[in-house]
Structures are given as C-alpha cells and as structure tokens.
Design an enzyme around this catalytic site. Structure first.
Site, PDB file in Angstrom:
ATOM      1  N   LYS A  34       6.880  22.427  40.572  1.00 44.87           N
ATOM      2  CA  LYS A  34       5.568  21.790  40.448  1.00 44.87           C
ATOM      3  C   LYS A  34       5.004  21.380  41.800  1.00 44.87           C
ATOM      4  O   LYS A  34       3.791  21.438  42.010  1.00 44.87           O
ATOM      5  CB  LYS A  34       5.643  20.575  39.518  1.00 44.87           C
ATOM      6  CG  LYS A  34       6.417  19.396  40.064  1.00 44.87           C
ATOM      7  CD  LYS A  34       6.373  18.226  39.116  1.00 44.87           C
ATOM      8  CE  LYS A  34       7.176  17.055  39.651  1.00 44.87           C
ATOM      9  NZ  LYS A  34       6.657  16.530  40.920  1.00 44.87           N
ATOM     10  N   THR A  35       5.872  20.960  42.738  1.00 48.17           N
ATOM     11  CA  THR A  35       5.370  20.564  44.057  1.00 48.17           C
ATOM     12  C   THR A  35       4.716  21.748  44.755  1.00 48.17           C
ATOM     13  O   THR A  35       3.673  21.618  45.407  1.00 48.17           O
ATOM     14  CB  THR A  35       6.509  19.994  44.926  1.00 48.17           C
ATOM     15  OG1 THR A  35       7.134  18.901  44.239  1.00 48.17           O
ATOM     16  CG2 THR A  35       5.985  19.521  46.273  1.00 48.17           C
ATOM     17  N   ASP A 226       0.043  13.987  40.350  1.00 51.00           N
ATOM     18  CA  ASP A 226       1.418  14.404  40.111  1.00 51.00           C
ATOM     19  C   ASP A 226       2.084  13.444  39.118  1.00 51.00           C
ATOM     20  O   ASP A 226       1.696  12.268  39.026  1.00 51.00           O
ATOM     21  CB  ASP A 226       2.171  14.385  41.452  1.00 51.00           C
ATOM     22  CG  ASP A 226       3.546  15.042  41.364  1.00 51.00           C
ATOM     23  OD1 ASP A 226       3.814  15.735  40.367  1.00 51.00           O
ATOM     24  OD2 ASP A 226       4.340  14.861  42.299  1.00 51.00           O
ATOM     25  N   GLU A 227       3.078  13.927  38.389  1.00 51.10           N
ATOM     26  CA  GLU A 227       3.885  13.105  37.472  1.00 51.10           C
ATOM     27  C   GLU A 227       3.003  12.297  36.506  1.00 51.10           C
ATOM     28  O   GLU A 227       3.191  11.093  36.323  1.00 51.10           O
ATOM     29  CB  GLU A 227       4.789  12.155  38.268  1.00 51.10           C
ATOM     30  CG  GLU A 227       5.715  12.828  39.263  1.00 51.10           C
ATOM     31  CD  GLU A 227       6.915  13.515  38.605  1.00 51.10           C
ATOM     32  OE1 GLU A 227       6.920  13.645  37.365  1.00 51.10           O
ATOM     33  OE2 GLU A 227       7.831  13.910  39.343  1.00 51.10           O
ATOM     34  N   GLN A 257       9.901  14.414  30.496  1.00 52.95           N
ATOM     35  CA  GLN A 257      10.501  13.560  31.519  1.00 52.95           C
ATOM     36  C   GLN A 257       9.791  12.214  31.633  1.00 52.95           C
ATOM     37  O   GLN A 257       9.840  11.559  32.676  1.00 52.95           O
ATOM     38  CB  GLN A 257      10.500  14.276  32.871  1.00 52.95           C
ATOM     39  CG  GLN A 257      11.333  15.545  32.876  1.00 52.95           C
ATOM     40  CD  GLN A 257      11.442  16.162  34.258  1.00 52.95           C
ATOM     41  OE1 GLN A 257      12.040  15.586  35.168  1.00 52.95           O
ATOM     42  NE2 GLN A 257      10.874  17.346  34.424  1.00 52.95           N
ATOM     43  N   ARG A 616      19.270  17.406  36.187  1.00 54.61           N
ATOM     44  CA  ARG A 616      19.494  17.170  37.620  1.00 54.61           C
ATOM     45  C   ARG A 616      20.531  18.141  38.169  1.00 54.61           C
ATOM     46  O   ARG A 616      20.661  18.310  39.374  1.00 54.61           O
ATOM     47  CB  ARG A 616      20.007  15.741  37.882  1.00 54.61           C
ATOM     48  CG  ARG A 616      19.096  14.570  37.497  1.00 54.61           C
ATOM     49  CD  ARG A 616      17.690  14.726  37.981  1.00 54.61           C
ATOM     50  NE  ARG A 616      16.848  15.366  36.958  1.00 54.61           N
ATOM     51  CZ  ARG A 616      15.691  15.945  37.195  1.00 54.61           C
ATOM     52  NH1 ARG A 616      15.226  16.014  38.426  1.00 54.61           N
ATOM     53  NH2 ARG A 616      14.986  16.485  36.218  1.00 54.61           N
TER      54      ARG A 616
END
Length: 784
Positions: A34-35, A226-227, A257, A616
């Site tokens: 996503k970044t 973002d997020e 998430q 993770r």
C-alpha cells in the site's frame, strides 16, 4: 518517467494509481504494497500537473510520513517532495491551527501537551477538588476526556448529555464533567493543546470559521489518507469536510486490520465510505508480497469468520512454506522456555539473526515469563515501546525549560522545573502561586511576575528566589532573539543547572543521564541542519518542540541495528514484519480478551487483532497457548482460544486438544493437580508422548499413577548416600522415571537423594531444563 515506476506495480496496484476520476477506496490487504501505491499515486498526480503544495497526504505515524516522502523524493526529486502537505494527522492539523490560532484565542506558538503532561494536569485538578484518586483514577479520567474530544463533545455538551452523565454517576464519578471543564480551561489559560485538542480544535475552527474551511478546501485539490480504518470520528469529519466539494479523495486501508477501537478508531468509517461518497470506486490489493502461502491462507481462514468486512481474497505467490505451528504448553512458565528454545533452534537451522524474531502478546504483563526464559538462554531481546528517549526524566526536564522559554504560561512545564535543580522554592510556595492563579483566572507565570501585587504572601527570601527563577527564564527568552536554535538549547541546558546537577556525582546513572542530555543537544543540531538542507532556514526551538511532541507509538522504537529478539504487544506490531513470529497466550479470556465478551463486534476486533499478528510473519508463524497461567497469585486453567478452532487444518500443524477437549473430570491426573490449579477446568493434549527434548506440540501422559504423598522410609546409616529410588503412594520413582509436572511439564528423573520428608529428586525437564524438587511438596504425576 511515469512508465518506469508504473512497471514496478502489479495490475491491481496500477489500476488504483491511475484512477483519478472520483473518490477512491483502496483496500490494501496485509503485505500488499500500500505504501508503494500511495507513493506512486502522488507521483502520478504530480506528473498530471497538480502542484505539490495542493496535495494533502495524511498518515498515522511520523515514520510512515517520512518513508512516503523519501520514496516520493526518489521519483520526483527532493525539492518537489518537500513542498507536499504530507505528515501525520496531528502534525498537519497543528500546522493549520498555528496559522489560525488567533481565531480560537490562542497564540501561534501554543504548547502541545503530551500524554504525561495531560495526566499531570488531571492529577492536579483531582487533588485540588479533593477527590479520591482511587475512584477518579487519573488515567481513567484522561481516557474519558480523550474519548469525548474524539467524539467532538465539548464540556458544555458533555454536561447536557444524559447518557454520559448517567454513566459517570453509575461509575461513582459524577464530577467527570467538571474535571473536563476545568482541564480544558487550564489548557487554554496555559496556551496549550493536547493531542486530542489538535483534532477537536481543527473541527471547531472549520465549524466556526467557514472562510478558513473554504481556504483549505480550495488549497487541497487532492486528499490522500493512509490507514483509513484507524480514523476516529474527529479525523473522519475533517477529511470529509475538506473533500466534500471536489470529491478528489483517495483513502487506503484494510478493514481486516482495524484494531484500535480503544483509541476511538471506528471501522465503519471505512465500511460505510460508499455512503459518504456516492460513486466511490473500490480497488482491492489482494496479493501479499510478505508471507508464504500457508501463512496467508491461515490468516484468511480466520478473518473469514468476521461478518463486518469488505470481502476479499488475499493470496501469495511465494513458496508454500511451513505450516503455521500451534504448540501447547503445560503452563505459562514452560511456554516461555518453549519459545526461547524454538528461537535458539531456528536461529541455527535457518541462519536468521535475532532481530528476525518477534514475540507478540496480547498484554504487556505476559512479557515477564518470556523475558526470564530468554535471559536463561542468553538470548538478547528488547521490549518494543519501552521508555522512549523523550520520556526519560532528564530529557523531560530539559524540554520543560525549552517549552517555558517559548511559552512562559505553560503551567505543566513551570511546575516541573520551578524547583529543579533545587533553588529553595518549595511545594508550599508553589501551591500558593497555583491557588492564586486559578482564583484569578491567570497563568502561574502572570502571578509569578508580581507575587505581592497578586496577593501571594511570601517572605523576602522566597520572593528573591522567585525573582531569580523569573529572570532566568527571561534571560533564555532574550537569548532566543540573539542565538541560533542549537546555541539556545545548549544555553538553556547549561545555565538552568541541569547539566551541573547530573554531573555533580560521577555515578553510572549520572553518566548515562549526561550522555542523554548531550544526545538531546545533538538532536536539536541535527534537526536544524536537516531543516536547513530542506530549505527551512529559520528553524526555531518551537519547531523542534512541535516535531518531538508529535512522535507516536511506532516512532518510539529503537532504530539502532541491534541484533535482539523483539518483544511487543500485537497492537504495537501493526505495520511491522519479521521472518519468524511467535504469538503467545492464544487462550480464552486472554486472546480474545476477557473484556471483549460483551458483544460480537468486540470479538470480531479480537479476531482482526490475531489476523494482524499472523500476517506479521514472513517465513514461519508459531502460535502457543498454556493450559495453566499464573494470575493474581494463583495458577488458573486457560482453555485454548476459540480462534484456534477457526484455523483451516490444511495449513496448520495443530495439537488435537486445541480442537476437541476431553472434560477435566475424565482426566486421570486431575486430583494430583487440583491443589495448585484450583477448581477451574483445564485441558490436556490426547496425542502420544514424545521424549524428544526439542520444542514440540505438547502431548498428554498416558494414564498416570497419582502422587498424593511421600511414604517415609526408615533411616539408615547411609541415608546421605545417593539414592536410586523413592517410594510414593503410587509406587516407586527410580532414576529414569518420566514425570509430568504441573508447571514445568514433562521430564526425566536423573537423581534421587534423601529420605522421608527430605526426599529430593533432580529432574531434567524437556523444555525448562534441570530442576530439583522436594518430593513432599512437588505436584506431579508419574508417567512411567
């Protein structure tokens, strides 16, 4: 040039980057890049002709903002990237508030209170109101006020909200509203805003000053967030107001998430975005570049059980990989040793470094047994999110002087250093100043400027000391007009007496404090140099304070290249990745938390939390649970988490008892453990026992002979000689006997000595090593 970076994207990513025809939601699964999408989206907009200063990019951490800026700079150049409005919600909104502070009655260089400043002020108010701080627990009051602000509830609105007032009354805290009112007023008088004020006051600014809102609507031609699943109501509303007219908005996030509801995050901000923006285009990034197929498939099988979600199918094209391993331990004590042994084993077989390993837990309290086990294996570790550099006492003292130099009305800063280093201004004098300030509606600094004139009764000696402190701060304020920021910082540290105080004795602790202060000065210098290199020549101490006060949880990690195993909560792990991940304590009432049993919505967030933990992992993921756990001074049973039964067995190596448990009453060893484990049921694995000492899924002993007492044997002349057997009510224990201990697990008796009540056995336990047990107190069963 654009084609060059577009070639780095897969088809889903490219579609999301190129779409600019309306509002856009990018659902970015774990490890889906996503970044990169956000970065290239901004680069694409710049190449379309959008000026950089007209692009607003919001993140949740400084680390994420800096990473995004650096990546953009690689594509479009440093100069262009530096002109973007890119940063955390709090840093961007504080910038807007500083530019318009006078509209709200603040100075442009207002102070930003961090959590400890806020808590200190709340403690003071509770004390002044003579309230019981066990009922009005400061941290609880702080949380209530924070939640109110994030819901955009001001004190006067709070006072009229019947539901909130009734809730406070039921909790025997009817004066919360009054504490909130006083707290907000004190912050205003001190020229300070806390983190939540940065959101609340931005909303108030836009609400009460539509011309300001319109200015920023016109300024920001495209908004990227973002997020988004982590946004609270205040953040969501600001974004909505800024993007409402042009609808040129791109939000990136993953509903799977969303794990921060305790901070006010609302998953419905992302789930209901299509109602907010008609014609919203949804793009799904479903390829996971981080984890093996088995890890991704395991996580998918878990999160599929949630009802509130945007459907997606995350996939991996990496190797199949090892199955996710689930390991059962007899106790939390043994769980720690299983994990430490497994780390040692994997480090040898996979050639990983220690910093490739992470141990994730649901609560901080779980780290104790893990730390003990790691220390005994001589495995280096660090606690992620421990005491931050800027939270150390000597650093906070220096920063308080910095803050007071910029804003002498800063009450919390003044209270912290008015008598540090000691200058003979005691609590009695300080209390007089505080009381008078609050009675007159002034700041403490205003009263301090003329104590006698403000009616503060102090003797001439104390008056001189107060005058000396005032002149000291005034000298720093004068120096600020003549010195560079780095020079000013050093002047404050030297002349305030902080450096003199910590170098008075050359103890190891003071040497460490001195090094910390010197590092702070290095930090100021570095900050100024970096700002200068980016074109910001007139950097002030206020700029530096704004930067460090806006640090967030994930910015507190130790960035040094230290080869250590990382221990952290699952919440703190979000956004990070490790080759080897251990998730411990996957048990009922722990994961999911006992506090999440009220509703299915809370259980779904706990499930999302475990999903985050599993994703993770890059190469290996291990989940552990203990059949018993030491809590509140006693050992209690802990059944495996319901979530374990939701994992698809095709991708998981799972002990049988995690799926189907035999009732405790049917277990042959029940009575031998009852004294230590109490009445609550526990579960035991039904699979075959193994003597392999390496960490493995635990198995139950065969039907055991129950040890209830030790039968004394007649003393003999050679009673001190080594023994080869000991007789119990259940039979004889001999060297080589296998036993199952309630806390240490399975082990082999290697030595026996003594007689009667002094009988001892030495046991080589499979996972926790050698232990010596006095038979009359030992709680174990004889396996063979």
């Amino acid at each position: 040039m654009e084609e060059d970076f577009l070639n780095d994207l897969n088809e889903q990513q490219r579609d999301a980057v190129l779409y600019t025809e309306g509002p856009e939601l990018v659902i970015a699964g774990a490890g889906s890049g996503k970044t990169r999408v956000l970065t290239y989206k901004i680069a694409h907009l710049l190449q379309m002709g959008y000026p950089p200063y007209r692009l607003l990019a919001l993140t949740f951490t400084n680390k994420a903002a800096n990473e995004m800026k650096n990546r953009i700079a690689e594509v479009v150049g440093i100069e262009t990237a530096s002109r973007l409005w890119a940063g955390t919600f709090h840093s961007i909104f504080s910038r807007i508030l500083r530019a318009n502070a006078d509209r709200l009655g603040y100075r442009h260089d207002f102070t930003i209170y961090d959590a400890s400043d806020s808590l200190s002020l709340i403690k003071s108010i509770i004390k002044e109101m003579q309230l019981d701080d066990k009922v009005y627990k400061p941290s609880t009051v702080q949380s209530i006020i924070s939640n109110a602000k994030n819901a955009l509830i001001e004190p006067h609105v709070y006072a009229k909200n019947r539901e909130l007032i009734e809730m406070d009354t039921r909790s025997k805290r009817p004066l919360i509203c009054e504490i909130y009112r006083i707290y907000r007023h004190r912050c205003f008088v001190s020229g300070a805003m806390d983190f939540d004020d940065l959101l609340l006051n931005t909303n108030i600014l836009f609400r009460d000053h539509p011309d300001v809102l319109q200015h920023y609507r016109d300024l920001f031609a495209y908004i990227l967030v973002d997020e988004y699943q982590d946004t609270n109501f205040a953040q969501h509303l600001i974004v909505s107001q800024l993007g409402k007219e042009h609808n040129r908005i791109c939000v990136v996030g993953d509903d799977a998430q969303s794990i921060y509801s305790f901070r006010g995050a609302n998953i419905h901000n992302i789930l209901g975005l299509s109602k907010e923006y008609p014609g919203l285009k949804i793009f799904k990034l479903e390829r996971n570049y981080r984890s093996t197929q088995n890890i991704v498939n395991t996580a998918n099988s878990l999160i599929a059980k949630n009802k509130e979600q945007i459907p997606k199918q995350i996939f991996s094209q990496k190797e199949q990989g090892n199955k996710v391993k689930v390991i059962s331990a007899y106790s939390d004590f043994e769980e720690g040793f299983i994990v430490s042994n497994r780390i040692a084993e994997l480090r040898l077989t996979t050639h990983c470094r220690y910093n490739d390993f992470a141990i994730l837990y649901r609560t901080n309290a779980q780290s104790r047994t893990l730390e003990e086990a790691l220390r005994k294996r001589n495995i280096p570790y660090r606690i992620y999110g421990g005491t931050s550099f800027y939270q150390r006492k000597e650093i906070k003292d220096a920063i308080a002087y910095f803050r007071l130099t910029i804003n002498p009305n800063d009450e919390e800063a003044l209270k912290r250093v008015i008598n540090y280093p000691t200058r003979g201004i005691g609590n009695t004098t300080l209390t007089k100043l505080i009381d008078r300030a609050h009675e007159s509606g002034l700041s403490i600094w205003n009263v301090l400027d003329d104590p006698k004139g403000n009616g503060v009764e102090v003797n001439s000696g104390t008056l001189n000391k107060l005058q000396g402190f005032k002149e000291l701060i005034e000298s720093f304020r004068l120096a600020a007009t003549r010195q560079t920021t780095a020079e000013l910082a050093e002047t404050i540290v030297r002349q305030s007496g902080i450096m003199r105080d910590i170098t008075a004795e050359r103890t190891p602790e003071n040497i460490s404090r001195q090094e910390n202060i010197e590092e702070l000065l290095n930090g100021v210098q570095e900050f100024c140099t970096l700002r200068q290199e980016s074109g910001e020549e007139n950097t002030t101490l206020s700029d530096f304070l704004a930067e460090i006060s806006l640090a967030t949880d994930q910015d507190n990690g130790d960035e040094a290249e230290q080869d250590k195993v990382t221990l952290m909560t699952v919440h703190a792990s979000k956004g990070l990745e490790f080759k080897q991940v251990f998730i411990v304590g996957v048990e009922e009432n722990l994961f999911p938390s006992s506090m999440s049993q009220e509703s299915e919505r809370e259980i779904e967030e706990e499930r999302r939390l475990l999903y985050v933990a599993i994703t993770r992992a890059e190469e290996n993921c291990t989940l552990t649970y203990a059949l018993t756990r030491y809590r509140n001074g006693q050992t209690v049973s802990s059944p495996p988490s319901r979530f374990l039964k939701e994992l698809d067995p095709r991708y998981v190596d799972m002990p049988a008892q995690a799926r189907q448990e035999q009732p405790l009453e049917e277990r042959p060893w029940r009575n031998s453990f009852a004294g230590e484990w109490g009445r609550k049921p526990f579960r035991r694995d039904d699979s075959d026992d193994s003597r392999t000492p390496a960490p493995r899924p635990f198995t139950a002993p065969a039907p055991a002979k129950r040890l209830t007492r030790i039968e004394s044997r007649p003393a003999s002349d050679n009673s001190s000689a080594p023994q080869t057997s000991a007789t119990t009510a259940a039979g004889a224990i001999v060297v080589g006997s296998r036993i199952c201990h309630a806390r240490f697990g399975n082990g082999t008796v290697s030595a026996i000595e003594g007689t009667g009540d002094n009988s001892k056995i030495t046991v080589e336990f499979d996972n926790v090593g050698r232990k010596q047990l006095l038979l009359k107190f030992a709680k174990f069963t004889l396996i063979e």
